[in-house]
Motif scaffolding. Sequence first.
Motif, PDB file in Angstrom:
ATOM      1  N   ILE A 109      41.232 -41.099 -38.218  1.00 40.58           N
ATOM      2  CA  ILE A 109      42.467 -41.524 -38.882  1.00 40.58           C
ATOM      3  C   ILE A 109      43.578 -40.514 -38.641  1.00 40.58           C
ATOM      4  CG2 ILE A 109      43.543 -41.917 -41.136  1.00 40.58           C
ATOM      5  CD1 ILE A 109      40.801 -43.082 -42.040  1.00 40.58           C
ATOM      6  N   GLU A 110      43.271 -39.233 -38.808  1.00 39.56           N
ATOM      7  CA  GLU A 110      44.299 -38.197 -38.658  1.00 39.56           C
ATOM      8  C   GLU A 110      44.882 -38.149 -37.255  1.00 39.56           C
ATOM      9  OE1 GLU A 110      42.627 -34.444 -39.806  1.00 39.56           O
ATOM     10  OE2 GLU A 110      42.790 -34.888 -41.954  1.00 39.56           O
ATOM     11  N   TYR A 111      44.044 -38.283 -36.251  1.00 38.10           N
ATOM     12  CA  TYR A 111      44.502 -38.120 -34.873  1.00 38.10           C
ATOM     13  C   TYR A 111      44.661 -39.434 -34.121  1.00 38.10           C
ATOM     14  CZ  TYR A 111      43.681 -33.219 -35.723  1.00 38.10           C
ATOM     15  OH  TYR A 111      43.725 -31.959 -36.241  1.00 38.10           O
ATOM     16  N   GLY A 112      44.496 -40.545 -34.807  1.00 40.66           N
ATOM     17  CA  GLY A 112      44.663 -41.845 -34.154  1.00 40.66           C
ATOM     18  C   GLY A 112      43.691 -42.036 -32.999  1.00 40.66           C
ATOM     19  N   GLU A 113      42.443 -41.649 -33.208  1.00 37.67           N
ATOM     20  CA  GLU A 113      41.437 -41.728 -32.150  1.00 37.67           C
ATOM     21  C   GLU A 113      41.285 -43.154 -31.639  1.00 37.67           C
ATOM     22  OE1 GLU A 113      36.752 -40.553 -31.383  1.00 37.67           O
ATOM     23  OE2 GLU A 113      37.502 -40.726 -33.431  1.00 37.67           O
ATOM     24  N   ARG A 114      41.244 -43.249 -30.330  1.00 35.31           N
ATOM     25  CA  ARG A 114      41.055 -44.542 -29.666  1.00 35.31           C
ATOM     26  C   ARG A 114      39.868 -44.460 -28.727  1.00 35.31           C
ATOM     27  NH1 ARG A 114      45.383 -48.216 -28.659  1.00 35.31           N
ATOM     28  NH2 ARG A 114      47.040 -47.953 -30.170  1.00 35.31           N
ATOM     29  N   SER A 115      39.326 -45.607 -28.417  1.00 35.91           N
ATOM     30  CA  SER A 115      38.231 -45.682 -27.458  1.00 35.91           C
ATOM     31  C   SER A 115      38.758 -45.334 -26.071  1.00 35.91           C
ATOM     32  CB  SER A 115      37.658 -47.091 -27.464  1.00 35.91           C
ATOM     33  OG  SER A 115      36.713 -47.237 -26.443  1.00 35.91           O
ATOM     34  N   ARG A 116      37.871 -44.894 -25.202  1.00 35.20           N
ATOM     35  CA  ARG A 116      38.295 -44.525 -23.847  1.00 35.20           C
ATOM     36  C   ARG A 116      38.205 -45.698 -22.868  1.00 35.20           C
ATOM     37  NH1 ARG A 116      35.470 -39.472 -25.353  1.00 35.20           N
ATOM     38  NH2 ARG A 116      37.103 -37.907 -25.532  1.00 35.20           N
ATOM     39  N   THR A 117      37.979 -46.878 -23.354  1.00 39.31           N
ATOM     40  CA  THR A 117      37.904 -48.054 -22.489  1.00 39.31           C
ATOM     41  C   THR A 117      39.310 -48.577 -22.206  1.00 39.31           C
ATOM     42  OG1 THR A 117      37.732 -49.536 -24.383  1.00 39.31           O
ATOM     43  CG2 THR A 117      35.666 -48.684 -23.466  1.00 39.31           C
ATOM     44  N   PRO A 118      39.458 -49.493 -21.270  1.00 41.42           N
ATOM     45  CA  PRO A 118      40.789 -50.049 -20.989  1.00 41.42           C
ATOM     46  C   PRO A 118      41.426 -50.773 -22.183  1.00 41.42           C
ATOM     47  CG  PRO A 118      39.288 -50.533 -19.184  1.00 41.42           C
ATOM     48  CD  PRO A 118      38.474 -49.915 -20.272  1.00 41.42           C
ATOM     49  N   TRP A 119      40.635 -51.328 -23.073  1.00 40.42           N
ATOM     50  CA  TRP A 119      41.179 -52.027 -24.248  1.00 40.42           C
ATOM     51  C   TRP A 119      41.773 -51.041 -25.241  1.00 40.42           C
ATOM     52  CZ3 TRP A 119      38.065 -53.915 -28.943  1.00 40.42           C
ATOM     53  CH2 TRP A 119      38.873 -54.708 -29.762  1.00 40.42           C
ATOM     54  N   ARG A 120      41.164 -49.881 -25.421  1.00 38.28           N
ATOM     55  CA  ARG A 120      41.621 -48.772 -26.254  1.00 38.28           C
ATOM     56  C   ARG A 120      41.850 -49.128 -27.723  1.00 38.28           C
ATOM     57  NH1 ARG A 120      42.892 -44.171 -24.750  1.00 38.28           N
ATOM     58  NH2 ARG A 120      44.768 -43.910 -26.003  1.00 38.28           N
ATOM     59  N   PRO A 121      40.847 -49.698 -28.412  1.00 40.01           N
ATOM     60  CA  PRO A 121      41.031 -49.979 -29.836  1.00 40.01           C
ATOM     61  C   PRO A 121      40.942 -48.685 -30.651  1.00 40.01           C
ATOM     62  CG  PRO A 121      38.792 -50.451 -29.229  1.00 40.01           C
ATOM     63  CD  PRO A 121      39.519 -50.097 -27.954  1.00 40.01           C
ATOM     64  N   TYR A 122      41.530 -48.707 -31.833  1.00 46.25           N
ATOM     65  CA  TYR A 122      41.380 -47.589 -32.756  1.00 46.25           C
ATOM     66  C   TYR A 122      39.930 -47.530 -33.207  1.00 46.25           C
ATOM     67  CZ  TYR A 122      46.408 -46.943 -33.030  1.00 46.25           C
ATOM     68  OH  TYR A 122      47.714 -46.680 -32.722  1.00 46.25           O
ATOM     69  N   MET A 123      39.432 -46.332 -33.420  1.00 43.62           N
ATOM     70  CA  MET A 123      38.029 -46.154 -33.777  1.00 43.62           C
ATOM     71  C   MET A 123      37.788 -46.094 -35.283  1.00 43.62           C
ATOM     72  SD  MET A 123      36.498 -46.295 -30.945  1.00 43.62           S
ATOM     73  CE  MET A 123      34.859 -45.835 -31.429  1.00 43.62           C
ATOM     74  N   TRP A 124      38.832 -45.841 -36.072  1.00 44.17           N
ATOM     75  CA  TRP A 124      38.599 -45.658 -37.511  1.00 44.17           C
ATOM     76  C   TRP A 124      38.052 -46.892 -38.220  1.00 44.17           C
ATOM     77  CZ3 TRP A 124      40.870 -48.490 -41.253  1.00 44.17           C
ATOM     78  CH2 TRP A 124      42.059 -49.150 -40.942  1.00 44.17           C
TER      79      TRP A 124
END
Length: 168
Positions: A120-135
Amino acid sequence: MPWLIRKYVHYVDMVNRGIGRFIMYFIFVLAGILLWSSISKTFFLPSLWTLEMAQFAMVAYYIIGGPYSIQLGSNVRMDLFYGSWTTKQKAWVDAFTVMFLIFFLGVLLYGGIDSTVYAIEYGERSRTPWRPYMWPIKAIMCFGIFMMILQSISEFFKDIARIRGVEL
């Protein structure tokens, strides 16, 4: 057993039963995602989101359905000895081993909360081409683990009651 423990067991079992019965139908969500993935790869351009969304749906299905599985006793046991024991012997072993489960789930929840806060703090996203948020999926996992802890404590109380010759 004290009324507070009876109420705890009743409400935790009721909530996990309701959530478990609801989440059972996520298998159809997963099937729909995989069906769309097959259709889009065959007739259209492949969708970027289907593989990862199927993984997220499976995680939600598995983690949130876990407490209901514990409640039903459909978790995996080594029945080599366990199957031939009396109800009281099973309750003694279960009351002892559930402590390891609660400890493991507690460590998992601690790490999961830490990871969710980071996402949440760092806006982590997946490393795939779609790049969804992980939270969102991490929060779902934390919720499922927390509910498993509550259900494990409920099962501990039921085992103690069985040892004492009472059914909750």
